[in-house]
Design a protein around this motif. Structure first.
Motif, mmCIF file in Angstrom:
data_model
loop_
_atom_site.group_PDB
_atom_site.id
_atom_site.type_symbol
_atom_site.label_atom_id
_atom_site.label_comp_id
_atom_site.label_asym_id
_atom_site.label_seq_id
_atom_site.Cartn_x
_atom_site.Cartn_y
_atom_site.Cartn_z
ATOM 1 N N LYS A 173 0.843 -1.196 0.000
ATOM 2 C CA LYS A 173 0.000 0.000 0.000
ATOM 3 C C LYS A 173 0.882 1.252 0.000
ATOM 4 C CE LYS A 173 -4.246 -1.605 2.200
ATOM 5 N NZ LYS A 173 -5.212 -1.345 3.285
ATOM 6 N N HIS A 174 0.530 2.175 -0.872
ATOM 7 C CA HIS A 174 1.322 3.412 -0.961
ATOM 8 C C HIS A 174 1.261 4.208 0.335
ATOM 9 C CE1 HIS A 174 0.730 3.342 -5.622
ATOM 10 N NE2 HIS A 174 1.465 2.337 -5.177
ATOM 11 N N VAL A 175 0.159 4.127 1.050
ATOM 12 C CA VAL A 175 -0.001 4.908 2.260
ATOM 13 C C VAL A 175 0.952 4.419 3.362
ATOM 14 C CG1 VAL A 175 -1.806 3.502 3.303
ATOM 15 C CG2 VAL A 175 -1.745 5.956 3.748
ATOM 16 N N ASP A 176 1.430 3.187 3.242
ATOM 17 C CA ASP A 176 2.345 2.633 4.249
ATOM 18 C C ASP A 176 3.798 2.960 3.942
ATOM 19 O OD1 ASP A 176 0.178 1.546 5.554
ATOM 20 O OD2 ASP A 176 0.297 -0.371 4.475
ATOM 21 N N MET A 177 4.074 3.614 2.834
ATOM 22 C CA MET A 177 5.450 3.910 2.429
ATOM 23 C C MET A 177 5.811 5.337 2.822
ATOM 24 S SD MET A 177 5.373 2.096 -1.349
ATOM 25 C CE MET A 177 7.143 2.035 -1.519
#
Length: 987
Positions: free
Chosen positions: A126-130
């Motif tokens: 998930k992009h939000v976790d990067m």
């Protein structure tokens, strides 16, 4: 050269330069000629077409030996095709505006997913976790591009889309379109599920304080090489095309604002977030300027978003009034709304609610941001510092070092703002003497610290300065300034020499003349002239500005004054007063005229009467622009003064023609008909042509209700106007054929329309000239007007009338009357008739429809029959016929008192019609016309249109057995809808 290389070169040179259309992508693939192709002036195929074709070829499913469809193979050819598609997008600088406009959602989704893949974004993460801050710049930029596109696509999908007209049905094309539609819907469903995560990713991007980089054709080539050949270059912070932080944040703010705005339809509180993002976008655009390579924002659309947010936030935010000043300042600082911080600080100078330490901390924070390279904050820092300094002064504290540093190089803008802050920070009616003393001392010290006399005069001539300092203190300050060695700063930057350059006398005179041009304060003008005449005695200062204009009838008397100072002062006061009156600055005009009157009363009775006349005209203008607009009658004193002016018989008094015109118009506007018809002295009727015309107009208005035989005055007025508009044998024609009496006509008949506001008088004037226009023998189409029957129908000497001048006057009159009242149906009909007579049929229809709309609440009520007479309807029919709108002709034929079936049937037979044809059938209520339509379409074999006509006939409300009231109601309802549809078409 190796043998293989030689063979390859020979093979290449033997091929044609232009590839065959069937295999162009293979040619580009094999020869690596992509970059060369893109650099062509007009490449064919275009770059976006290349992307589509590359990805289509790369995503083609394969078929195995058992004829089973398999996913696209991950072979070298497909990888290169995907790389070529990415390189084309890199050539377009990843401009989402271009890509979204030309690529479908599935294609663009595939392209950006390939970008994520090649940018080393782990699949399934998930992009939000990067953490964007720790990722390589190109990887972070790829994630931002994908998530920006995701929310932009969601927003775009919420807009209504105009469906394209389908072509001939082809099964394969329809299947392909259906598949693409289903695929788009599936992608949108996934994007909407991930929308919250995408917004969080973009919000996190706004916290980045480093520049990012986006892949170019070169970096993509490097990625395609073997890992050992890259040497880590794509991972460095300088690979690819640089995207500045401000550019990235500007686009992200705009896209987030659009997303929040779209969500506001279900959650109104989100509009505040949208407003914050849009206003931050505006600030970033101002910072970036026009040199940006990557930031392409539609500023008109952005302005529309900002305006909508202002309205929505104001209407939905009920807690804004409950915010404390602390909260307001914090919100403004967070959103970058620094101008609002300044306004809060100015208001706080009166309320004293914010602690000084808090205000200083805000200034320190702004200083820190400015020192980090944000030059746009330098002006904000000065303004906040000025607000804090005035607060310190009012509370008895000393001026801070920061203010002195920021005020080392003063300019007009800084002094204007400082004076504004001072004026708004003290309530002179309620302020204590100590507060006034502190403010006066501050202004005086600022003056003493300035070297440029221009800035000193800006402060010393300000209303606050004059109010706070007594005359003795002002004189003492002037003396102190004169004792100082006059210095002048020749440029903004410091002079390279070690000494200042003394100002010459001519420089000081020039500065005073500049102040003289700008000032509208009589006392200040007098003071400047005294100083100027003290410096030189051989100058005529009334010639300083070529904008100072005094009527020639006055200038001879004024310039005959022997004392130079008095002559200059009288001339300048009058010129400035006349200018202020022209621009409707009546308060300053009154001050200037009053000062001039007081001055000339001492030595010139002639000029005293001139000033009294000008002040009378000024009072007329003031009333007409003020309470007169609301219909309030002028005071009796003003009416008495107007009568006194008209009856004045003082010899040798210079008089302006315009005053007499406006006085007579004033009496007509306020219906002083008794005075004009019965009380005007006989000598005045013989000596003043304007009064004579005013008397005839007033008498005509009084006689209107009476029988036609008693309208003797109307005949007298007609004869006077015909005489004025006639060409005598003494007049000679100019080169253009125009008659020289037009100039005389304008001066004599200026009263007729230039200043009249009373509707009845304007209607009388207009009908007179319309009748005079219609008398012309070669007129085919008469113009109609109200009260036109009161005028004679013939002229004895028709050839003597200058009909060209009459036609010009009619057009000017209609234009003027509609500027007074654009909703007068009678005047609108006249304008329509003028356009009809000059073959401007579309414009004529516009005004015929507007006349009906204003008197029927946009056709929600029936148009009065005296507005839409048979003549008006017939002219509307002719307009529609000449515009080839034949169905509209047939419908309008029903509006006549007796339906014109012949014209209706003839128009319906026309097949070359420019209107909506069968979509108008619902507006037809006459069954005979509908039956004729049914027959006509049956005869032509037009089955679909025949069914529409049959459906219209079959409506129960059109049944001939219905009561008359039902039939009339049905007709009225169709009239309303048809006229509203016509109005939307022609307005």
């Amino acid at each position: 050269m190796s043998a293989e290389a030689a063979d390859r070169e020979a093979a290449t040179s033997s091929r044609p330069c232009t590839p065959p259309q069937t295999c162009w992508f293979e040619f580009l693939l094999e020869e690596s000629l992509l970059e060369k192709h893109l650099r062509k002036p007009c490449p064919d195929p275009a770059p976006v077409q290349l992307i589509v074709q590359f990805l289509e070829q790369a995503s083609k499913p394969s078929v195995n030996e058992q004829n089973q469809v398999q996913p696209p193979p991950d072979n070298k050819r497909n990888r290169i095709l995907k790389l070529l598609a990415l390189k084309v997008a890199a050539y377009l600088k990843w401009d989402l505006d271009i890509l979204e406009k030309s690529l479908s959602v599935p294609v663009l989704n595939m392209l950006l997913n390939e970008l994520l893949c090649i940018s080393k974004v782990p699949p399934g993460t998930k992009h939000v976790d990067m953490d964007l801050a720790t990722l390589p710049p190109t990887t972070a930029m790829a994630i931002l591009l994908y998530n920006r596109w995701a929310i932009r696509t969601i927003v775009q999908s919420s807009f209504p889309v105009k469906q394209a007209k389908p072509g001939p049905p082809q099964l394969s094309v329809m299947n392909q379109m259906q598949q693409e539609k289903e695929l788009t819907e599936n992608i949108l469903k996934v994007l909407k599920e991930q929308a919250a995560d995408s917004i969080l990713v973009l919000e996190a991007a706004l916290k980045l304080n480093k520049d990012l980089y986006v892949h170019t054709m070169r970096t993509l080539d490097l990625l395609a090489m073997e890992p050992g050949m890259v040497n880590g270059e794509t991972e460095s912070s300088t690979a690819g095309l640089k995207v500045r932080t401000e550019e990235m944040q500007c686009q992200v703010c705009y896209d987030l604002g659009a997303a929040y705005f779209q969500q506001g339809s279900t959650n109104s509180a989100v509009y505040e977030n949208a407003r914050e993002k849009f206003f931050r976008t505006k600030e970033l655009i101002a910072e970036i300027g026009s040199l940006s390579l990557h930031c392409t924002i539609d500023e008109k659309r952005l302005a529309g978003y900002c305006q909508a947010c202002d309205v929505l936030v104001l209407s939905s935010d009920s807690t804004s009034q409950q915010l404390t000043p602390y909260s307001q300042v914090h919100i403004c600082l967070r959103s970058g709304s620094y101008q609002e911080v300044i306004q809060i600080f100015i208001e706080d100078n009166l309320t004293l609610s914010l602690p000084v330490q808090f205000r200083q901390s805000v200034l320190r924070e702004l200083f820190q941001k400015a020192q980090q390279g944000n030059e746009a904050l330098d002006e904000i820092c000065f303004k906040v510092c000025a607000c804090n300094t005035v607060r310190d002064i009012l509370e008895g504290r000393t001026i801070s070092v920061q203010f002195n540093q920021l005020f080392l190089r003063p300019n007009k803008e800084k002094i204007d703002f400082l004076l504004e802050v001072c004026s708004r920070s003290i309530n002179l009616e309620k302020a204590s003497e100590s507060l006034k003393g502190n403010m006066a001392a501050f202004l005086k010290n600022v003056c003493l610290g300035l070297d440029d006399l221009q800035y000193v005069f800006m402060i010393s001539s300000h209303e606050l300065f004059i109010t706070l300092l007594k005359d003795e203190e002002q004189k003492l300050l002037v003396d102190q300034m004169r004792k100082r060695s006059p210095r002048v700063n020749l440029c903004i930057k410091p002079v390279t020499s070690f000494y200042d350059i003394p100002a010459s006398a001519s420089v000081n005179i020039g500065q005073l003349e500049h102040q003289l041009i700008l000032s509208v304060d009589p006392w200040r003008i007098r003071q400047i002239l005294i100083e100027l005449h003290g410096m030189t005695s051989d100058r005529q200062f009334w010639t300083v500005s070529n904008k100072w204009e005094v009527p020639s009838v006055y200038s001879g008397v004024i310039l005959g004054i022997k004392d130079n100072l008095t002559r200059d002062l009288v001339y300048i006061l009058m010129a400035k007063g006349l200018h202020c009156s022209t621009v409707k600055d009546f308060s300053h005009a009154k001050q200037l005229f009053a000062a001039c009157l007081e001055l000339v009363t001492e030595f010139s009775p002639k000029l005293r009467q001139v000033m009294l006349n000008e002040m009378l005209l000024l009072d007329i203008h003031t009333h007409e622009a003020g309470t007169g607009q609301a219909g309030e009658r002028p005071p009796s004193d003003l009416i008495s003064r107007v009568r006194g002016y008209l009856e004045m018989r003082l010899p040798d008094i210079p008089l302006r023609q315009v005053i007499a015109e406006e006085c007579v118009a004033f009496m007509l506007n306020w219906r002083e008909n008794e005075y004009l018809t019965l009380q005007v002295p006989a000598f005045l009727l013989q000596s003043n042509p304007y009064v004579k015309l005013g008397q005839l107009l007033a008498a005509t208005c009084k006689e209107l209700p009476g029988p036609k035989e008693s309208r003797r005055t109307a005949k007298d007025l007609w004869e006077v106007v015909v005489q004025i508009c006639s060409v005598s044998s003494q007049h000679k024609r100019g080169n253009d054929g125009r008659v020289s009496l037009i100039k005389q006509r304008e001066s004599t008949l200026g009263i007729m329309y230039r200043y009249v506001l009373e509707p009845l008088v304007l209607t009388i004037i207009l009908s007179l000239f319309v009748k005079l226009h219609n008398v012309r023998e070669d007129i085919v189409n008469d113009i109609t007007a109200e009260h036109i029957s009161i005028w004679p129908s013939s002229i004895p000497n028709l050839q003597s009338v200058d009909f060209e001048a009459v036609a010009i006057t009619v057009k000017e009159l209609v234009r003027y009357t509609l500027s007074i009242n654009p909703n007068n149906h009678s005047w609108l009909i006249i304008q329509a008739d003028i356009y009809f007579a000059t073959n401007q049929y579309s414009a004529a229809l516009h005004y015929y429809l507007q006349a009906g709309a204003v008197c029927s609440d946009f056709f929600n009520k029936a148009v009065p029959p005296d507005v839409y007479t048979d003549q008006v309807i017939k002219r509307m029919i002719k307009c529609c016929s000449l515009l080839n709108c034949h169905t509209q002709v047939a419908i309008l034929c029903q509006f006549l008192r007796e339906i014109d079936y012949k014209t209706a049937f003839k128009s319906l037979q026309e097949q070359n019609s420019h209107d909506a044809m069968d979509s108008y059938y619902d507006y037809i209520w006459d069954v005979t016309i509908l039956e004729y339509l049914t027959y006509l379409h049956h005869k032509r074999g037009e089955t679909d249109k025949r069914q529409i006509a049959i459906k219209a006939i079959g409506q129960t409300e059109l049944n001939a057995s219905n009561p008359e009231e039902v039939l009339q109601l049905a007709a009225q309802r169709r009239k309303k809808k048809f006229l509203q549809a016509m109005a939307k078409l022609y307005f």
